[in-house]
Design a protein around this motif. Structure first.
Motif: not given
Length: 115
Positions: A49-69
């Protein structure tokens, strides 16, 4: 992946191959707010939320999206893939989405092996 509200906090939940990763920001103030959620092709997640908070994490995949939704993409709906029994504090959103920008990058190619 789902962008939703949990106890008035913007939350990004990503599902992949039976794994789930959740990151959430600070409680939203009343009124119009901007929320930025990002999943980059390197497997990093962020919600801000610009100017209020930012959180960074790690996705459950290592090389980007493994497939299209499989179920396509829906925005501005108060229903979706989250089940009430598993996510009892997830709040429906019945407001108005003024702007949505979505960019999906391809997975990173495996680096060449050197000889």
């Amino acid at each position: 992946y789902v962008l939703h509200l949990v106890a008035a906090k913007p939350t990004l939940t990503v599902f992949s191959n039976g794994k789930e990763t959740v990151i959430g920001g600070a409680v939203l103030e009343k009124g119009r707010v901007n929320i930025r959620a990002q999943i980059d092709s390197g497997g990093s997640l962020s919600i801000a939320v610009p100017g209020h908070s930012e959180v960074i994490g790690v996705a459950p995949f290592e090389r980007g999206f493994p497939h299209e939704p499989k179920s396509g993409i829906a925005a501005g709906q108060s229903f979706g893939i989250l089940k009430v029994a598993q996510y009892p504090n997830s709040t429906p959103f019945d407001g108005q989405v003024y702007r949505l920008s979505l960019t999906i990058l391809p997975p990173h190619a495996a680096p060449p092996t050197g000889k």
